[in-house]
Design a protein around this motif. Structure first.
Motif, short mmCIF file in Angstrom:
data_model
loop_
_atom_site.label_atom_id
_atom_site.label_comp_id
_atom_site.label_asym_id
_atom_site.label_seq_id
_atom_site.Cartn_x
_atom_site.Cartn_y
_atom_site.Cartn_z
N ARG A 21 0.82 -1.21 0.00
CA ARG A 21 0.00 0.00 0.00
C ARG A 21 0.86 1.27 0.00
N GLU A 22 1.92 1.28 0.77
CA GLU A 22 2.78 2.47 0.83
C GLU A 22 3.43 2.75 -0.52
N CYS A 23 3.86 1.68 -1.17
CA CYS A 23 4.49 1.85 -2.49
C CYS A 23 3.48 2.36 -3.51
N VAL A 24 2.29 1.81 -3.50
CA VAL A 24 1.28 2.22 -4.48
C VAL A 24 0.87 3.68 -4.23
N LEU A 25 0.69 4.05 -2.98
CA LEU A 25 0.34 5.44 -2.68
C LEU A 25 1.45 6.40 -3.11
N ALA A 26 2.70 6.00 -2.89
CA ALA A 26 3.83 6.83 -3.34
C ALA A 26 3.79 7.00 -4.85
N ALA A 27 3.45 5.93 -5.55
CA ALA A 27 3.42 5.97 -7.01
C ALA A 27 2.32 6.90 -7.51
N VAL A 28 1.11 6.76 -6.99
CA VAL A 28 -0.01 7.56 -7.52
C VAL A 28 0.06 9.01 -7.06
N ARG A 29 0.75 9.28 -5.96
CA ARG A 29 0.95 10.68 -5.57
C ARG A 29 1.84 11.38 -6.60
N GLN A 30 2.78 10.63 -7.18
CA GLN A 30 3.67 11.21 -8.17
C GLN A 30 3.04 11.22 -9.57
N ASN A 31 2.30 10.14 -9.87
CA ASN A 31 1.68 10.03 -11.20
C ASN A 31 0.44 9.15 -11.08
N GLY A 32 -0.72 9.75 -11.23
CA GLY A 32 -1.97 9.00 -11.10
C GLY A 32 -2.10 7.86 -12.09
N ASP A 33 -1.40 7.95 -13.22
CA ASP A 33 -1.47 6.90 -14.24
C ASP A 33 -0.80 5.62 -13.78
N ALA A 34 -0.14 5.65 -12.62
CA ALA A 34 0.53 4.44 -12.12
C ALA A 34 -0.46 3.43 -11.54
N LEU A 35 -1.68 3.86 -11.25
CA LEU A 35 -2.62 2.98 -10.54
C LEU A 35 -2.86 1.64 -11.25
N PRO A 36 -2.98 1.57 -12.57
CA PRO A 36 -3.21 0.27 -13.22
C PRO A 36 -2.09 -0.75 -13.00
N HIS A 37 -0.95 -0.30 -12.52
CA HIS A 37 0.16 -1.22 -12.28
C HIS A 37 0.14 -1.80 -10.86
N ALA A 38 -0.80 -1.32 -10.05
CA ALA A 38 -0.94 -1.85 -8.70
C ALA A 38 -1.69 -3.18 -8.74
#
Length: 282
Positions: free
Chosen positions: A218-235
């Motif tokens: 969860r921490e990694c995914v939140l860090a990713a989407v805070r930087q780029n919302g387009d990262a969510l499909p990779h979670a």
């Protein structure tokens, strides 16, 4: 009337001396066997022309391609002209470095022994990181050379020695500069939380290169989407449905859209997340 300067070549044995060649060390060895050789009319013509069009060297006869001054003039105008130099001059360090000042392509034509020359390789990778593939194995393990190559082109890291791709302390500074370098580090580092978080804070899309376990972190995914919302499909599927992760992604996308509109003055199409805020498919 004498020999015009442009037609002169001064040889010490088989070695051509240049205007900047120091003679004192040679004289200390006990006498000089010098020969003044006059260039042929063809050599003079090429010497005068390759400074404006280096690739004319491709049309030159062998004695011109072996003339150091002519080849230097050619590669200083177009580094790719090194391809047409004599084999001896392809191994001349100064000639190759002069060519590399113009183009990294010169590394493709340099003699194999120069692939072990640190200065030559460093010059090549500083303008095209992918020339690391031409470096000798020992230099593909050189920390400075690999770092310069990777920062120029992240894909160059794939040609580094395995021990550097697995070295956390070496890779962390690179990931902080370019998160997508994560694609080329070792599998162990793609599963290393500190390493992955450093990458995600620089570029959220690096999540696609993280280990499966960290894509469900969860921490990694939140860090990713805070930087780029387009990262969510990779979670992971579970975190794609997480309310905070989706909300953070949508907020970041909206902020990025406003930023782009401010820069370009154009409107952008909204980006739809895999699921909407209520957890239903959009």
């Amino acid at each position: 009337a004498g020999v015009p300067e442009g037609t002169q070549r001064l040889l010490l044995g088989d070695v051509e001396l240049r205007s900047c060649s120091p003679l004192a060390p040679l004289m200390a060895e006990g006498g000089l066997d010098l020969a003044l050789v006059r260039r042929t009319p063809v050599q003079v013509v090429f010497l005068n022309r390759v400074g404006q069009e280096g690739m004319l060297l491709s049309k030159a006869p062998p004695e011109v391609r072996a003339d150091r001054d002519i080849v230097l003039a050619a590669v200083r105008q177009n580094g790719a002209a090194l391809r047409y130099a004599s084999e001896e001059l392809k191994g001349d360090r100064e000639v190759v470095l002069a060519a590399l000042d113009q183009t990294s392509q010169a590394m493709d034509f340099a003699a194999p022994e120069l692939h072990s020359d640190r200065d030559v390789v460093l010059a090549a990778v500083s303008i095209d990181g992918m020339k690391l593939i031409r470096a000798a194995p020992s230099l593909r393990g050189d920390r400075e050379i690999v770092a310069v190559a990777t920062l120029q082109n992240r894909s160059a890291l794939m040609y580094a020695q395995p021990h550097l791709r697995s070295d956390l302390h070496f890779c962390l500074p690179l990931l902080r500069r370019d998160g997508l370098v994560l694609a080329f580090v070792s599998p162990e580092l793609r599963a290393n939380r500190e390493c992955v978080l450093a990458a995600l804070q620089q570029n959220g899309l690096a999540l696609q290169h993280a280990s499966e376990d960290l894509c469900a972190d969860r921490e990694c995914v939140l860090a990713a989407v805070r930087q780029n919302g387009d990262a969510l499909p990779h979670a992971s599927w579970e975190l794609q449905a997480d309310h905070e992760a989706m909300s953070t992604a949508v907020t970041q996308q909206a902020l990025e859209g406003r930023r782009r509109r401010a820069l370009t003055g154009r409107t952008t199409q909204p980006v739809i997340c895999p699921r909407n805020i209520t957890g239903q498919w959009g």
